[in-house]
Design a protein around this motif. Structure first.
Motif, mmCIF file in Angstrom:
data_model
loop_
_atom_site.group_PDB
_atom_site.id
_atom_site.type_symbol
_atom_site.label_atom_id
_atom_site.label_comp_id
_atom_site.label_asym_id
_atom_site.label_seq_id
_atom_site.Cartn_x
_atom_site.Cartn_y
_atom_site.Cartn_z
ATOM 1 N N LEU A 14 0.599 -1.111 -0.062
ATOM 2 C CA LEU A 14 0.197 -0.084 0.210
ATOM 3 C C LEU A 14 1.092 1.019 -0.034
ATOM 4 O O LEU A 14 2.020 1.098 0.638
ATOM 5 N N PRO A 15 0.265 1.956 -1.345
ATOM 6 C CA PRO A 15 1.526 3.648 -0.876
ATOM 7 C C PRO A 15 1.778 4.168 0.722
ATOM 8 O O PRO A 15 1.087 4.009 1.626
ATOM 9 N N SER A 16 2.856 4.579 0.874
ATOM 10 C CA SER A 16 3.531 4.893 2.430
ATOM 11 C C SER A 16 2.848 6.252 3.295
ATOM 12 O O SER A 16 3.646 6.347 3.367
ATOM 13 N N CYS A 17 2.262 7.139 1.914
ATOM 14 C CA CYS A 17 1.928 7.652 2.290
ATOM 15 C C CYS A 17 0.406 7.830 3.375
ATOM 16 O O CYS A 17 -0.356 8.625 3.156
ATOM 17 N N HIS A 18 0.045 6.494 3.425
ATOM 18 C CA HIS A 18 -1.499 6.423 3.847
ATOM 19 C C HIS A 18 -1.099 5.612 5.052
ATOM 20 O O HIS A 18 -0.264 4.830 5.243
ATOM 21 N N ARG A 19 -2.018 5.977 6.407
ATOM 22 C CA ARG A 19 -1.940 4.655 7.037
ATOM 23 C C ARG A 19 -2.734 3.655 6.661
ATOM 24 O O ARG A 19 -3.508 3.889 5.728
ATOM 25 N N THR A 20 -1.572 2.411 7.754
ATOM 26 C CA THR A 20 -2.226 1.396 6.712
ATOM 27 C C THR A 20 -1.653 0.401 8.377
ATOM 28 O O THR A 20 -1.346 0.951 8.966
ATOM 29 N N LEU A 30 -1.782 -5.050 5.025
ATOM 30 C CA LEU A 30 -3.272 -5.577 5.702
ATOM 31 C C LEU A 30 -4.155 -4.931 4.368
ATOM 32 O O LEU A 30 -5.048 -5.251 3.384
ATOM 33 N N ALA A 31 -4.505 -2.960 4.960
ATOM 34 C CA ALA A 31 -5.534 -2.864 4.066
ATOM 35 C C ALA A 31 -5.008 -1.335 4.698
ATOM 36 O O ALA A 31 -4.105 -0.863 5.634
ATOM 37 N N ASN A 32 -5.400 -0.393 4.287
ATOM 38 C CA ASN A 32 -5.357 1.424 4.344
ATOM 39 C C ASN A 32 -6.234 1.655 5.027
ATOM 40 O O ASN A 32 -7.801 0.864 4.948
ATOM 41 N N HIS A 33 -6.151 2.216 5.689
ATOM 42 C CA HIS A 33 -7.010 2.759 7.016
ATOM 43 C C HIS A 33 -8.271 3.890 6.114
ATOM 44 O O HIS A 33 -9.385 3.718 6.753
ATOM 45 N N ASP A 34 -8.084 3.933 4.509
ATOM 46 C CA ASP A 34 -9.350 4.571 4.271
ATOM 47 C C ASP A 34 -10.721 3.320 4.462
ATOM 48 O O ASP A 34 -11.396 3.683 3.509
ATOM 49 N N GLU A 35 -10.341 2.275 3.695
ATOM 50 C CA GLU A 35 -10.881 1.173 3.864
ATOM 51 C C GLU A 35 -11.575 1.056 4.727
ATOM 52 O O GLU A 35 -12.378 -0.388 5.368
ATOM 53 N N LEU A 36 -11.331 1.520 6.603
ATOM 54 C CA LEU A 36 -12.181 1.177 7.433
ATOM 55 C C LEU A 36 -13.461 1.335 7.471
ATOM 56 O O LEU A 36 -13.346 2.356 7.677
ATOM 57 N N ILE A 37 -14.486 0.337 7.662
ATOM 58 C CA ILE A 37 -15.783 0.715 8.305
ATOM 59 C C ILE A 37 -15.951 1.128 9.679
ATOM 60 O O ILE A 37 -17.200 1.654 9.784
ATOM 61 N N SER A 38 -15.684 -0.346 10.552
ATOM 62 C CA SER A 38 -16.171 -0.574 12.323
ATOM 63 C C SER A 38 -14.849 -0.746 12.942
ATOM 64 O O SER A 38 -14.453 -1.681 13.066
ATOM 65 N N LYS A 39 -15.002 0.075 13.988
ATOM 66 C CA LYS A 39 -13.355 -0.484 15.150
ATOM 67 C C LYS A 39 -14.511 -1.446 16.245
ATOM 68 O O LYS A 39 -13.981 -1.908 17.136
ATOM 69 N N SER A 40 -15.949 -1.545 16.280
ATOM 70 C CA SER A 40 -16.499 -1.800 17.059
ATOM 71 C C SER A 40 -17.449 -3.580 16.681
ATOM 72 O O SER A 40 -18.476 -3.771 16.840
ATOM 73 N N ILE A 113 -0.569 -4.041 12.790
ATOM 74 C CA ILE A 113 -0.010 -2.716 13.824
ATOM 75 C C ILE A 113 -0.389 -2.078 13.175
ATOM 76 O O ILE A 113 -0.680 -2.220 11.752
ATOM 77 N N LYS A 114 -0.417 -1.108 13.603
ATOM 78 C CA LYS A 114 -0.732 0.429 12.380
ATOM 79 C C LYS A 114 0.676 0.687 12.310
ATOM 80 O O LYS A 114 1.757 0.979 12.991
ATOM 81 N N ASP A 115 0.477 1.032 10.747
ATOM 82 C CA ASP A 115 2.047 2.252 9.749
ATOM 83 C C ASP A 115 2.226 2.897 9.772
ATOM 84 O O ASP A 115 0.842 3.212 9.107
ATOM 85 N N ASN A 116 2.580 3.146 8.648
ATOM 86 C CA ASN A 116 2.470 4.782 7.751
ATOM 87 C C ASN A 116 1.952 5.412 8.311
ATOM 88 O O ASN A 116 0.977 5.473 8.335
ATOM 89 N N GLY A 117 3.124 6.796 9.257
ATOM 90 C CA GLY A 117 1.764 7.987 9.344
ATOM 91 C C GLY A 117 1.087 8.146 10.789
ATOM 92 O O GLY A 117 0.398 8.905 10.578
ATOM 93 N N TRP A 118 1.328 7.183 11.784
ATOM 94 C CA TRP A 118 0.427 7.555 12.805
ATOM 95 C C TRP A 118 0.885 8.171 13.581
ATOM 96 O O TRP A 118 2.301 7.832 13.701
ATOM 97 N N GLU A 119 0.335 8.890 14.074
ATOM 98 C CA GLU A 119 0.910 9.543 15.112
ATOM 99 C C GLU A 119 1.115 9.209 16.508
ATOM 100 O O GLU A 119 -0.227 8.771 17.217
#
Length: 119
Positions: A14-20, A30-40, A113-119
Motif C-alpha cells: 500500500l502507498p507509504s503516504c497513507h496510514r495502513t 493488510l489494509a489502508n485506513h481509508d478502507e476501515l468501516i467500523s472499529k466495534s 499493527i498500525k504502520d505509515n504515518g500514525w502519530e
C-alpha cells in the motif's frame, strides 16, 4: 492504489503516504485506513475491525457460523506471507439487517499493527 513488486516478499504494497494496517507477525500490509468501516466488532480472540477490502490475505472455504449477530457464512482469512489466521470474510448474511457485511473483512486487533504515518 496497490503497487505490485517482485523485489519484495509481499504480493501488494500500500502507498507509504497513507496510514495502513499490517500483520503484527510479519509486517505484510493488510489494509489502508481509508478502507476501515467500523472499529466495534468482536473477533474470536477479542476486538476486531471491519474493512471494505484487504490485501495480502488468502481465504479458506466458507462455512456457516453462529456469531454474536446471528447466522453467517464466513471464510477464515490468513496472511499470505506468514499464514497466520487474521479473521474472516463475510460471504453471506442470513438476516436482512446484516447484509451490509457481505464481502467485507474482519481483522482481529491481536494480529495487526498500525504502520505509515500514525502519530
Amino acid at each position: 492504489m496497490v503497487r505490485m513488486t517482485k523485489s519484495k516478499t509481499f504480493q501488494a504494497y500500500l502507498p507509504s503516504c497513507h496510514r495502513t494496517y499490517s500483520c503484527i507477525h510479519c509486517r505484510a500490509h493488510l489494509a489502508n485506513h481509508d478502507e476501515l468501516i467500523s472499529k466495534s466488532f468482536q473477533g474470536s480472540q477479542g476486538r476486531a475491525y471491519l474493512f471494505n477490502s484487504v490485501v495480502n490475505v488468502g481465504c479458506g472455504p466458507a462455512e456457516e457460523r453462529v456469531l454474536l449477530t446471528g447466522l453467517h457464512a464466513v471464510a477464515d482469512i490468513y496472511c499470505d506471507n506468514c499464514k497466520t489466521t487474521l479473521g474472516w470474510k463475510y460471504e453471506h448474511a442470513f438476516e436482512s439487517s446484516q447484509k451490509y457485511k457481505e464481502g467485507k473483512f474482519i481483522i482481529e486487533l491481536a494480529h495487526m499493527i498500525k504502520d505509515n504515518g500514525w502519530e
